[in-house]
Design an enzyme around this catalytic site. Structure first.
Site, PDB file in Angstrom:
ATOM      1  CD  GLU A  95      -3.090   0.912   0.453  1.00  0.00           C
ATOM      2  OE1 GLU A  95      -2.535   1.624  -0.407  1.00  0.00           O
ATOM      3  OE2 GLU A  95      -4.248   1.084   0.829  1.00  0.00           O
ATOM      4  CG  ASP A  96      -0.987   4.835  -1.390  1.00  0.00           C
ATOM      5  OD1 ASP A  96      -1.681   4.161  -0.596  1.00  0.00           O
ATOM      6  OD2 ASP A  96      -1.494   5.698  -2.131  1.00  0.00           O
ATOM      7  CG  ASP A  99      -5.775   8.506   6.366  1.00  0.00           C
ATOM      8  OD1 ASP A  99      -5.192   9.060   7.295  1.00  0.00           O
ATOM      9  OD2 ASP A  99      -6.718   9.042   5.751  1.00  0.00           O
ATOM     10  CG  PHE A 148      -4.047  14.818   1.736  1.00  0.00           C
ATOM     11  CD1 PHE A 148      -4.893  13.751   2.018  1.00  0.00           C
ATOM     12  CD2 PHE A 148      -3.661  15.033   0.413  1.00  0.00           C
ATOM     13  CE1 PHE A 148      -5.357  12.919   1.000  1.00  0.00           C
ATOM     14  CE2 PHE A 148      -4.114  14.205  -0.605  1.00  0.00           C
ATOM     15  CZ  PHE A 148      -4.967  13.158  -0.312  1.00  0.00           C
ATOM     16  NE  ARG A 161      -2.766   8.511  -9.206  1.00  0.00           N
ATOM     17  CZ  ARG A 161      -3.431   8.091  -8.133  1.00  0.00           C
ATOM     18  NH1 ARG A 161      -2.772   7.674  -7.077  1.00  0.00           N
ATOM     19  NH2 ARG A 161      -4.747   8.091  -8.113  1.00  0.00           N
TER      20      ARG A 161
HETATM   21  P1  IMP Z   1      -7.555   4.462   4.542  1.00  0.00           P
HETATM   22  O1  IMP Z   1      -8.596   3.512   4.047  1.00  0.00           O
HETATM   23  O2  IMP Z   1      -8.167   5.637   5.242  1.00  0.00           O
HETATM   24  O3  IMP Z   1      -6.462   3.830   5.347  1.00  0.00           O
HETATM   25  O4  IMP Z   1      -6.953   5.147   3.286  1.00  0.00           O
HETATM   26  C1  IMP Z   1      -6.006   4.622   2.495  1.00  0.00           C
HETATM   27  C2  IMP Z   1      -6.009   5.291   1.144  1.00  0.00           C
HETATM   28  O5  IMP Z   1      -6.382   6.678   1.217  1.00  0.00           O
HETATM   29  C3  IMP Z   1      -4.632   5.248   0.583  1.00  0.00           C
HETATM   30  O6  IMP Z   1      -4.443   4.126  -0.224  1.00  0.00           O
HETATM   31  C4  IMP Z   1      -4.526   6.566  -0.174  1.00  0.00           C
HETATM   32  O7  IMP Z   1      -4.823   6.397  -1.538  1.00  0.00           O
HETATM   33  C5  IMP Z   1      -5.549   7.485   0.442  1.00  0.00           C
HETATM   34  N1  IMP Z   1      -4.854   8.450   1.312  1.00  0.00           N
HETATM   35  C6  IMP Z   1      -4.860   8.507   2.656  1.00  0.00           C
HETATM   36  N2  IMP Z   1      -4.084   9.503   3.116  1.00  0.00           N
HETATM   37  C7  IMP Z   1      -3.566  10.091   2.018  1.00  0.00           C
HETATM   38  C8  IMP Z   1      -2.649  11.192   1.830  1.00  0.00           C
HETATM   39  O8  IMP Z   1      -2.136  11.834   2.764  1.00  0.00           O
HETATM   40  N3  IMP Z   1      -2.362  11.491   0.534  1.00  0.00           N
HETATM   41  C9  IMP Z   1      -2.869  10.815  -0.536  1.00  0.00           C
HETATM   42  N4  IMP Z   1      -3.704   9.781  -0.401  1.00  0.00           N
HETATM   43  C10 IMP Z   1      -4.059   9.436   0.872  1.00  0.00           C
HETATM   44 MG    MG Z   2      -5.645   8.795  -3.519  1.00  0.00          MG
END
Ligand code: IMP
Ligand code: MG
Length: 190
Positions: A95-96, A99, A148, A161
């Site tokens: 995963e990138d 969050d 963010f 990206r």
């Molecule tokens: P989660 O489901 O809230 O853990 O979100 C994960 C996804 O939200 C990641 O795969 C990202 O694509 C996106 N995301 C969460 N935080 C950021 C950020 O700071 N920048 C860009 N994308 C984010």
């Molecule tokens: Mg995104």
């Protein structure tokens, strides 16, 4: 706009080398499948696999987008499933950023049902302060505060990206990104 750089190319390169060494050590002799979460993980996965000195296979999943928003809707939907049969194999989900944890929780449940031999997570970035559900990130590149960030695969409304580094999104950046067609809800935009 330069923005505040959180991770330089050199920071990322150095850390990926360490992650690659750890993965190489842990998965030696195992049937490894590295599964990238599109789109955000495409740069990270591409660089990471080249630091893993083992035979391995690569696959991708894609999940539904936040669209142009910078906060999660909490609704996760699969758009592209893995192509490979992962049952009995060692799966490393790449995963990138983690969050809220909702995306990973959803994907872990989905993939676990296929009965892989093991299922672990490797994330470039981790924002523990934003967590809503617990997920274990075995391999973590960097922990960051709940800001963010964009670059190195991470987007805002599909922009940024391609940046080779990670920087904090600034208000001017967001306005630029959201003023274009890219601001619309898209497929696999995470
Ligand atoms: P989660 O489901 O809230 O853990 O979100 C994960 C996804 O939200 C990641 O795969 C990202 O694509 C996106 N995301 C969460 N935080 C950021 C950020 O700071 N920048 C860009 N994308 C984010
Ligand atoms: Mg995104």
């Amino acid at each position: 706009m330069e923005g505040r750089i959180v991770l330089s190319e050199e920071d990322i390169r150095r850390r990926l080398r360490e992650l690659g060494e750890a993965i190489t050590r842990d998965y030696r002799g195992k049937d490894l499948v590295m599964v990238g979460v599109l789109k955000g993980a495409f740069v990270f996965l591409a660089d990471l696999v080249r630091e893993v000195d083992l035979p391995l296979e690569v696959d991708f999943v894609a999940v539904s987008s936040y669209g142009a928003d910078t906060v999660t809707s909490g609704v996760v939907r699969i758009i592209k499933d893995v192509d490979l049969d992962i049952s009995g194999r060692h799966v490393l989900l790449v995963e990138d950023i983690v969050d809220t944890g909702l995306t990973l929780r959803y994907l872990m449940d989905l993939l676990r049902a296929r009965e892989p031999a093991s299922l672990e997570v490797c994330a470039l970035l981790n924002k523990p302060a934003a967590r809503k559900v617990e997920v274990e990130v075995k391999y973590c590149g960097f922990e960051i505060p709940p800001l963010f960030v964009v670059g190195y695969g991470l987007d805002c409304a599909e922009r940024f990206r391609h940046l080779p580094y990670v920087k904090v999104l600034e208000s001017g950046d967001a306005e630029d990104a959201l003023s274009g067609e890219n601001g619309k809800e898209g497929i696999g935009g995470r």
